[in-house]
Each structure stands twice: as structure tokens, then as C-alpha cells.
Write an enzyme that holds these catalytic residues in place. Structure first.
Site, short mmCIF file in Angstrom:
data_model
loop_
_atom_site.label_atom_id
_atom_site.label_comp_id
_atom_site.label_asym_id
_atom_site.label_seq_id
_atom_site.Cartn_x
_atom_site.Cartn_y
_atom_site.Cartn_z
N CYS A 61 -1.03 6.58 8.95
CA CYS A 61 -1.29 5.29 8.21
C CYS A 61 -2.35 5.52 7.17
O CYS A 61 -2.25 6.40 6.40
CB CYS A 61 -1.77 4.26 9.32
SG CYS A 61 -3.05 5.07 10.37
N ARG A 66 0.75 -1.20 -0.21
CA ARG A 66 0.14 -0.12 0.14
C ARG A 66 0.95 1.34 -0.02
O ARG A 66 0.69 2.01 -0.58
CB ARG A 66 -0.93 -0.07 1.20
CG ARG A 66 -2.19 -1.16 1.20
CD ARG A 66 -3.01 -1.15 2.24
NE ARG A 66 -3.80 0.33 2.18
CZ ARG A 66 -4.57 0.70 3.21
NH1 ARG A 66 -4.72 0.02 4.42
NH2 ARG A 66 -5.35 1.78 2.95
#
Length: 280
Positions: free
Chosen positions: A236, A180
């Protein structure tokens, strides 16, 4: 300072001092937001109260601010009091396993000045593996007065992130998986990649092969390339999986640590913000 508690110590506390311990269940499934509460109603640790990631530990998402913005912290402090937390209460938070949601609540109580807050090592799974009792009985809650003593300089917003990255005044880390981070996959958001300048420290790398948390010395080694004198901002996707990294950095002796609650989901809500896909 230790921020973890093992199931044996918790069992001892519950057997001997239940009135001064509040246990909180935060199990949650992002793919089924009602699953955590259903699991709680089916079985939970004795005396545990349930708090929901989206209803209790997050505010309502808006155009900017990220997918899981912080709730009104004054209202959250009042909620903490309503479930029986005051200055003298020991709080133990558990997840299904060593998941990210317990660390989110740990961080929220931490920034409100509640020091006697612990994450249960191994969570619900470890408790049941030891053969300890679970129940479907709902606890009787006794409200107390929670007096928040908010710690300053624990939160960074997008403007602070930009300003400090521009002048190299802080290190930004991204807690998501490597794929990611590199933009090879993105299951949740319309853009893939990371905030330019962010370094990747996947939150699941905080655990040993057997699934337990790494010890303080191992965490110091894990973060050894990060200088302790420099401020570290942790991000995040939406401010949830960053929290285990915040906890781990604190365990490893880092003091200048902030959470960027909006994280990548906030960053990409501004069309002008660039996204990077290369290792940094």
C-alpha cells in the site's frame, strides 16, 4: 479460519470471561496523531487498552524502510505480554469503524503466532450503536509471558519484491485507492503512481454497501483473478492499508500471502526505482 468477531459475541465474552480476553483500542487519525489516544481517554470499551499506530505498532522512520516500518518485534512481543497477552488469551482489536489500523495489529500478532486474535466487526461505532457500555476508566493490567512463535515467510522486503517480480514468481497488489494507484492524486508522498507490475485491489472494496465485511465466499469472488497457488505480496503506501487485504486473502483461503511493510513509501525512497501510472 474466522478473523472477525461481532459486538454481541464480544459483549458475551466480557460479561463472562473478562480475565481471559484482552481488548485493544487502536483508533488513529493520520492527520492528527494524538486524536486516537484522546478518543480513548474520553471513552472506550470496558477494559480496553490503547496501542498507538506510530508509537507502538511502528518503528522510527529512516531514509529507507517506509513511513511506518515495523517496530522491533521482540520489544513488541514483550509489550504484548505487559498488557496481559499470553498463549491462552483471546485478543479483540477495534478501530473507530472497519478501518485499517485494527488489521495492522491483527497481522503483527498473527506473524508472532498468536492465533486467537480477532478484529471487531464495525469497531467502536458498532459497539455504541448497539447501546453497549463505554467508559473512561483505565484498566488495571496484569502482565503475562507472551511467547512468540514467529511465522516465517510472512514478510517481503524490497529486494524480494524486485527479485520475484523480475521472474514472475509472485503477484504484487497495491491496496490504495484507484486514483492514487494511477498517480492522479497523491496526498502523502513526493511521487505519484505505483510499483511497476502491481495490481490494484483497493482495501475498502472488502466491505459491502452497508459497511460490513464481505463474507468468505464473496471475498473469494473478489479475489477470483488471483491464483491460490501463486505467492501474493501485498503493499500500500506504508504497510497499513495493505493489512485488511492480507486478512481478507487469508479469509478467502489464500495461504501464500506476504506483506511488504515498506510498500510505496519505501519503494520511492530509492531514486533509481521507476514508478508506473497505468493499469496493470
Amino acid at each position: 479460519m474466522p478473523f472477525l468477531i461481532n459486538v454481541n459475541r464480544l459483549k458475551n465474552r466480557l460479561d463472562n470471561n473478562l480475565d481471559n480476553t484482552v481488548v485493544i483500542d487502536v483508533r488513529f487519525d493520520p492527520n492528527d496523531p494524538d486524536a486516537g489516544r484522546k478518543m480513548y481517554l474520553e471513552s472506550h470499551l470496558p477494559g480496553a487498552v490503547y496501542l498507538d499506530l506510530e508509537k507502538d505498532l511502528s518503528g522510527k522512520p529512516e531514509k529507507h524502510g517506509g513511513k511506518h516500518p515495523l517496530p522491533d518485534m521482540n520489544l513488541f512481543a514483550a509489550k504484548a505480554g505487559n498488557i496481559g497477552i499470553d498463549h491462552d488469551t483471546t485478543v479483540v482489536i477495534y478501530d473507530q469503524d472497519n478501518d485499517m489500523f485494527a488489521a495492522r495489529l491483527w497481522w503483527m500478532l498473527h506473524i508472532l503466532g498468536h492465533e486467537r486474535t480477532y478484529v471487531l466487526e464495525g469497531g467502536y461505532n458498532r459497539w455504541t450503536e448497539e447501546g453497549y457500555e463505554v467508559t473512561a476508566e483505565l484498566p488495571e493490567l496484569k502482565a503475562k509471558k507472551f511467547r512468540a512463535s514467529r511465522k516465517e515467510n510472512q514478510i517481503a522486503d524490497i529486494e524480494e519484491v524486485k527479485e520475484k517480480l523480475d521472474r514472475d514468481a509472485a503477484i504484487l497488489i497495491d491496496s490504495r485507492s484507484r486514483n492514487r494507484y494511477l498517480g492522479k492524486e497523491e496526498p502523502l508522498y513526493p511521487k505519484a503512481g505505483h510499483i511497476p507490475g502491481a495490481k490494484n485491489y483497493f482495501w475498502k472494496d472488502l466491505f459491502k454497501e452497508n459497511g460490513t465485511w464481505k463474507k468468505n465466499g464473496e471475498l473469494e469472488e473478489h479475489f477470483s483473478s488471483l491464483p491460490k497457488h501463486t505467492e501474493i505480496i501485498v503493499s500500500c503506501g506504508s504497510g497499513i492499508s495493505a493489512c485488511p487485504n492480507v486478512l481478507a486473502l487469508k479469509m478467502a483461503g489464500y495461504e501464500k500471502v506476504k506483506l511488504y511493510p515498506g510498500s510505496f513509501s519505501d519503494w520511492i525512497s530509492y531514486e533509481e526505482n521507476e514508478v508506473a501510472t497505468k493499469e496493470e
